[in-house]
Enzyme design. Structure first.
Site, PDB file in Angstrom:
ATOM      1  N   ASP A   1       0.875  -1.167   0.000  1.00 25.70           N
ATOM      2  CA  ASP A   1       0.000   0.000   0.000  1.00 25.70           C
ATOM      3  C   ASP A   1       0.919   1.226   0.000  1.00 25.70           C
ATOM      4  OD1 ASP A   1      -2.441   1.521   0.335  1.00 25.70           O
ATOM      5  OD2 ASP A   1      -1.771   1.859   2.395  1.00 25.70           O
TER       6      ASP A   1
ATOM      7  N   ASP B   1      -6.379  -1.520   6.068  1.00 26.74           N
ATOM      8  CA  ASP B   1      -5.919  -2.631   5.242  1.00 26.74           C
ATOM      9  C   ASP B   1      -6.140  -3.983   5.912  1.00 26.74           C
ATOM     10  OD1 ASP B   1      -4.959  -0.939   3.216  1.00 26.74           O
ATOM     11  OD2 ASP B   1      -3.128  -0.580   4.340  1.00 26.74           O
TER      12      ASP B   1
ATOM     13  N   ASP C   1      -0.546  -0.139   6.232  1.00 24.84           N
ATOM     14  CA  ASP C   1      -0.357   0.664   7.444  1.00 24.84           C
ATOM     15  C   ASP C   1      -1.212   0.181   8.603  1.00 24.84           C
ATOM     16  OD1 ASP C   1      -2.868   1.509   6.782  1.00 24.84           O
ATOM     17  OD2 ASP C   1      -2.310   3.569   6.309  1.00 24.84           O
TER      18      ASP C   1
END
Length: 634
Positions: free
Chosen positions: A324, A521, A517
């Site tokens: 990400d 997610d 993070d």
């Protein structure tokens, strides 16, 4: 400073005393001048002192129906040696086995200490702040959400909370591995286990002790060894087949030559006993799990918490890593990355933008305010108006000030305005007194070690590195170029990430790791082969969903833990090959009568100790190691 003796626990001290006592009795037996029953008595006493734990364990397992294990093999072999009057050899086998068992215990303790030193965070007390402005010492378990605590210099913060008054630098090394102190002021979130360095702070408790960061991490680490690797499971299955097989082989070796070929019974019984001692699978049963446990300990020393040895093995098989972008490869905070003034100095352009945006909560506005090199002046500011979707209009020092996007500049007919673009971020234009005076680019900047981390991953053999982002295509392309990543997906919604990770899982024979993070997610972290949460300090969702938790948010920790995983697997395989090779050689030598009971002791205990020492290389802080272990300083 504790001495080496003081560092041993009660069982370890007892083991040392037992080994020394047995060695002394064995020496007396050797030196006793006459071969009488007294001499035999010394040997038997030495045997019982050294071997009683093994004999006891074998007896207990026999009652439970667990016949074929290393305790049974050692007991059978040494009792057989006593039966054929090989007194010193029987004692030596038990004595050296006790030495090997002691080394194993020390090795496991050292591996465990590498984790517990990092996580020696559990506070014993909390200082509760009362309404009458006094404090009372209580157990952390008795503190409730909303209670106020006072923490003085040198003390650990007992529970997660928010600073309500005071300020201090905090030592977070035990949680993150980062030795640089962090300043905590009023309003800052603080976590249990952090140490107050130089000031007294008051904290409003936000989580109970059972839900605190320390408790969750300790629980995770304590259960890490329960998750077995394929290699460990193979060794367990192998031992269940191997041990009965070698017992049967020893029986055949003892009776077939005398019965069929008229060979001496004592010679072949002795060889069979040697065979049993050599065949003990201690080196495999001990060293392989210890290798992975040491790997988890090595990672923990760097603030990288691996939930189980199976995930450490999975990291070795990762060939695709999906990142990400925001908060993982980038800082997740906007800042001014480019200033393009027109007709005025850059400092003045920054100041004008900051003045207009000082009251806006928008992240881009806050980035502009932070970039202002001069004190923000609000005394000459008037008629501030938030223009939704366009920017801000205000009167500053009697002149109209406009800060916003191109649409605002065009609507207000700013003189000499020319729209521009920067793929790295968002353009903010400024006009003052009807005149366009410049533009600023605001963007989420890369973390300091993101580029080097990507390069290191490529050098480790990671075949595919992918970046996912919700940013537009142009911005994603610019960031990917900075990072050296050739494959990326842009304009994504949060739910798109899991679909993309599943696609990559179907395209590779290896494992796919996702790095996020830890905030939004969670589904992807749980759905990937290996979920790695970045910057997850204090995030319950990340600790629960991910398989590897990085207690700091440095991307460089990812190649570091992969190197640890690679070295762990390599050492485990070294131990397996070494142990099986040496045992095979000595089993053949024992069968043909070349290896005596003394060589059998080396083939069993010696190989075990060598394998243990090899496993402990994972915990060694050596500048030549492919990864560098920096012990957490508290």
């Amino acid at each position: 400073m504790k001495t080496k003796w003081q560092q041993l626990d009660t069982d370890q001290r007892l083991a040392v005393k037992r080994i020394l006592t047995s060695a002394l009795l064995l020496l007396i037996g050797f030196l006793w001048p006459e071969k009488t029953s007294i001499k035999i008595g010394w040997f038997l006493a030495a045997y019982l002192v050294a071997g009683w734990p093994v004999l006891k364990a074998a007896g207990q397992n026999l009652v439970k129906g667990q016949l074929f294990d290393e305790n049974f093999l050692m007991s059978l072999a040494t009792l057989g040696a006593l039966a054929i009057k090989q007194w010193p050899e029987a004692v030596a086998v038990m004595l050296f086995y006790a030495v090997g068992d002691f080394f194993e215990d020390i090795a496991v303790s050292q591996s465990r200490r590498s984790i517990s030193d990092l996580l020696d965070l559990r506070p014993e007390t909390a200082r509760l702040w009362l309404d009458d402005q006094t404090s009372r010492i209580v157990a952390p378990e008795d503190v409730k959400i909303g209670d106020l605590l006072i923490v003085k210099p040198g003390e650990k913060i007992p529970l997660d909370g928010i600073v309500t008054s005071g300020s201090s630098y905090l030592n977070t090394a035990a949680l993150t591995g980062e030795t640089k102190p962090v300043l905590a002021e009023k309003g800052a979130n603080v976590l249990s286990g952090m140490i107050v360095v130089n000031g007294t702070i008051r904290i409003r408790v936000e989580k109970t002790f059972s839900d605190s960061t320390v408790s969750k991490i300790l629980d995770m680490v304590e259960n890490a060894s329960s998750q077995k690797t394929n290699v460990e499971n193979f060794i367990t299955r192998f031992s269940r087949i191997y041990t009965p097989a070698v017992v049967l082989a020893a029986v055949v070796l003892a009776i077939v030559p005398p019965l069929l070929f008229g060979q001496p019974w004592m010679t072949w019984i002795y060889r069979a006993l040697d065979f049993l001692v050599i065949s003990c699978p201690c080196a495999l049963v001990i060293s392989v799990p210890l290798s992975y446990f040491s790997g988890i300990g090595a990672a923990s020393k760097n603030g990288i918490l691996v939930k189980g040895s199976n995930f450490l093995e999975a990291l070795k098989q990762v060939d695709t890593i999906v990142f990400d972008k925001t908060g993982t490869l980038t800082k997740g905070q906007f800042s001014v990355v480019d200033v393009a003034p027109v007709k005025i100095p850059a400092k003045q352009l920054l100041h004008l933008a900051a003045v207009a945006e000082q009251s806006s909560p928008h992240p881009i506005a806050q980035a502009l305010v932070k970039s202002d090199p001069a004190p923000t002046d609000s005394s000459s500011l008037d008629s501030v108006e938030e223009l939704i979707g366009r920017g801000v209009s205000a009167i500053y020092q009697g002149k109209k000030l406009l800060v916003g996007n191109a649409k605002l500049m065009q609507e207000q007919h700013a003189a000499d305005f020319k729209a521009s673009s920067n793929p790295l971020g968002t353009m903010v234009y400024v006009a003052y007194d009807g005149q366009y005076v410049g533009s600023l680019t605001v963007a989420d900047t890369l973390k300091d070690d993101s580029v080097s981390a990507i390069k290191k991953l490529k050098s480790l053999g990671i075949k595919k590195i992918v970046m996912l982002t919700g940013d537009n295509q142009a911005t994603a392309l610019a960031v990917a170029k900075q990072l050296g990543i050739s494959e990326f997906k842009a304009d994504l919604l949060p739910q798109d990430k899991l679909t993309i990770v599943k696609e990559y899982q179907g395209q590779t024979n290896g494992k796919v790791a996702f790095v996020g993070d830890g905030l939004n997610d969670t589904p992807v972290l749980a759905g990937s082969d290996v979920g790695i949460s970045m910057g997850a300090l204090g995030s319950d969702a990340a600790i629960e969903a991910s398989d590897v938790v990085l207690m700091h948010d440095d991307p460089s920790a990812i190649p570091q833990v992969i190197e640890i995983a690679q070295k762990t697997k390599r050492i485990a395989m070294e131990n397996i090959v070494f142990a099986l090779t040496i045992k095979a050689i000595f089993l053949i030598l024992a069968a043909i009568g070349i290896a005596t009971m003394w060589e059998a002791v080396f083939a069993d205990v010696g190989v075990t100790i060598i394998a243990i020492i090899n496993s402990l290389r994972l915990l060694k802080n050596d500048k030549n190691n492919p990864f560098t272990i920096q012990p957490a300083a508290i």
